[in-house]
Scaffold this motif. Structure first.
Motif, PDB file in Angstrom:
ATOM      1  N   LEU A   1       6.747   7.773  -2.872  1.00  0.00           N
ATOM      2  CA  LEU A   1       6.100   9.074  -2.679  1.00  0.00           C
ATOM      3  C   LEU A   1       5.435   9.175  -1.310  1.00  0.00           C
ATOM      4  CD1 LEU A   1       4.433   9.525  -6.182  1.00  0.00           C
ATOM      5  CD2 LEU A   1       6.542  10.567  -5.351  1.00  0.00           C
ATOM      6  N   LYS A   2       4.784   8.068  -0.881  1.00  0.00           N
ATOM      7  CA  LYS A   2       4.041   8.106   0.378  1.00  0.00           C
ATOM      8  C   LYS A   2       4.047   6.701   0.979  1.00  0.00           C
ATOM      9  CE  LYS A   2      -0.693   8.749   1.834  1.00  0.00           C
ATOM     10  NZ  LYS A   2      -2.038   8.923   1.328  1.00  0.00           N
ATOM     11  N   LYS A   3       4.437   6.610   2.244  1.00  0.00           N
ATOM     12  CA  LYS A   3       4.423   5.336   2.949  1.00  0.00           C
ATOM     13  C   LYS A   3       2.998   5.019   3.387  1.00  0.00           C
ATOM     14  CE  LYS A   3       7.551   3.163   4.200  1.00  0.00           C
ATOM     15  NZ  LYS A   3       8.043   1.929   3.573  1.00  0.00           N
ATOM     16  N   ALA A   4       2.673   3.742   3.447  1.00  0.00           N
ATOM     17  CA  ALA A   4       1.351   3.310   3.904  1.00  0.00           C
ATOM     18  C   ALA A   4       1.192   3.642   5.387  1.00  0.00           C
ATOM     19  CB  ALA A   4       1.187   1.815   3.688  1.00  0.00           C
TER      20      ALA A   4
ATOM     21  N   SER B   1       2.124   7.909 -10.432  1.00  0.00           N
ATOM     22  CA  SER B   1       2.059   7.358  -9.082  1.00  0.00           C
ATOM     23  C   SER B   1       1.258   6.058  -9.102  1.00  0.00           C
ATOM     24  CB  SER B   1       1.455   8.369  -8.107  1.00  0.00           C
ATOM     25  OG  SER B   1       0.157   8.711  -8.487  1.00  0.00           O
ATOM     26  N   TRP B   2       1.798   5.066  -8.419  1.00  0.00           N
ATOM     27  CA  TRP B   2       1.229   3.722  -8.387  1.00  0.00           C
ATOM     28  C   TRP B   2       1.153   3.248  -6.945  1.00  0.00           C
ATOM     29  CZ3 TRP B   2       0.112   1.091 -13.001  1.00  0.00           C
ATOM     30  CH2 TRP B   2       0.558   1.714 -14.167  1.00  0.00           C
ATOM     31  N   GLU B   3       0.108   2.488  -6.617  1.00  0.00           N
ATOM     32  CA  GLU B   3      -0.018   1.888  -5.293  1.00  0.00           C
ATOM     33  C   GLU B   3       0.339   0.413  -5.388  1.00  0.00           C
ATOM     34  OE1 GLU B   3      -3.258   0.906  -1.783  1.00  0.00           O
ATOM     35  OE2 GLU B   3      -3.893   2.079  -3.517  1.00  0.00           O
ATOM     36  N   ILE B   4       1.169  -0.064  -4.452  1.00  0.00           N
ATOM     37  CA  ILE B   4       1.515  -1.484  -4.399  1.00  0.00           C
ATOM     38  C   ILE B   4       0.338  -2.207  -3.753  1.00  0.00           C
ATOM     39  CG2 ILE B   4       3.099  -3.199  -3.483  1.00  0.00           C
ATOM     40  CD1 ILE B   4       5.241  -0.959  -3.385  1.00  0.00           C
ATOM     41  N   ILE B   5      -0.317  -3.103  -4.505  1.00  0.00           N
ATOM     42  CA  ILE B   5      -1.490  -3.788  -3.962  1.00  0.00           C
ATOM     43  C   ILE B   5      -1.239  -5.268  -3.716  1.00  0.00           C
ATOM     44  CG2 ILE B   5      -3.178  -2.144  -4.846  1.00  0.00           C
ATOM     45  CD1 ILE B   5      -3.714  -4.069  -7.167  1.00  0.00           C
TER      46      ILE B   5
ATOM     47  N   HIS C   1       0.802  -1.232   0.000  1.00  0.00           N
ATOM     48  CA  HIS C   1       0.000   0.000   0.000  1.00  0.00           C
ATOM     49  C   HIS C   1       0.833   1.280   0.000  1.00  0.00           C
ATOM     50  CE1 HIS C   1      -3.591  -2.361   0.190  1.00  0.00           C
ATOM     51  NE2 HIS C   1      -3.180  -2.954   1.293  1.00  0.00           N
ATOM     52  N   ASP C   2       2.138   1.195  -0.252  1.00  0.00           N
ATOM     53  CA  ASP C   2       2.939   2.401  -0.459  1.00  0.00           C
ATOM     54  C   ASP C   2       2.605   2.971  -1.840  1.00  0.00           C
ATOM     55  OD1 ASP C   2       4.211   2.040   1.941  1.00  0.00           O
ATOM     56  OD2 ASP C   2       6.142   1.466   1.090  1.00  0.00           O
ATOM     57  N   ILE C   3       2.732   4.284  -1.983  1.00  0.00           N
ATOM     58  CA  ILE C   3       2.572   4.935  -3.282  1.00  0.00           C
ATOM     59  C   ILE C   3       3.981   5.194  -3.802  1.00  0.00           C
ATOM     60  CG2 ILE C   3       1.586   6.898  -4.528  1.00  0.00           C
ATOM     61  CD1 ILE C   3      -0.531   5.192  -3.092  1.00  0.00           C
ATOM     62  N   VAL C   4       4.278   4.676  -4.999  1.00  0.00           N
ATOM     63  CA  VAL C   4       5.622   4.799  -5.561  1.00  0.00           C
ATOM     64  C   VAL C   4       5.579   5.537  -6.898  1.00  0.00           C
ATOM     65  CG1 VAL C   4       6.484   2.717  -4.418  1.00  0.00           C
ATOM     66  CG2 VAL C   4       5.503   2.532  -6.697  1.00  0.00           C
TER      67      VAL C   4
END
Length: 61
Positions: free
Chosen positions: A56-59, A20-24, A5-8
């Motif tokens: 970009l953003k940590k879960a 921007s992509w979310e790890i699912i 759920h991090d945004i990379v």
């Protein structure tokens, strides 16, 4: 290090215009969901690590 759920940010932008992509899903392969259009791709862990630029953003923990 990246986690679920991090945004990379990837090196190349998606054709829809966002980068921007979310790890699912994580495992031997990594599944990513585009944050703009919802398109889902799956990359091998090795390919993902080569193409990822930064987190970009940590879960939320």
């Amino acid at each position: 290090m990246y986690d679920l759920h991090d945004i990379v940010e990837m090196k190349k932008p998606h054709p829809c215009g966002t980068n921007s992509w979310e790890i699912i899903r994580m495992g031997a392969d990594i599944k990513l969901e585009c944050q703009n259009c919802g398109h889902i791709i799956m990359l091998s862990r090795r390919e993902f690590e080569k193409k990822m630029k930064k987190i970009l953003k940590k879960a939320a923990q």
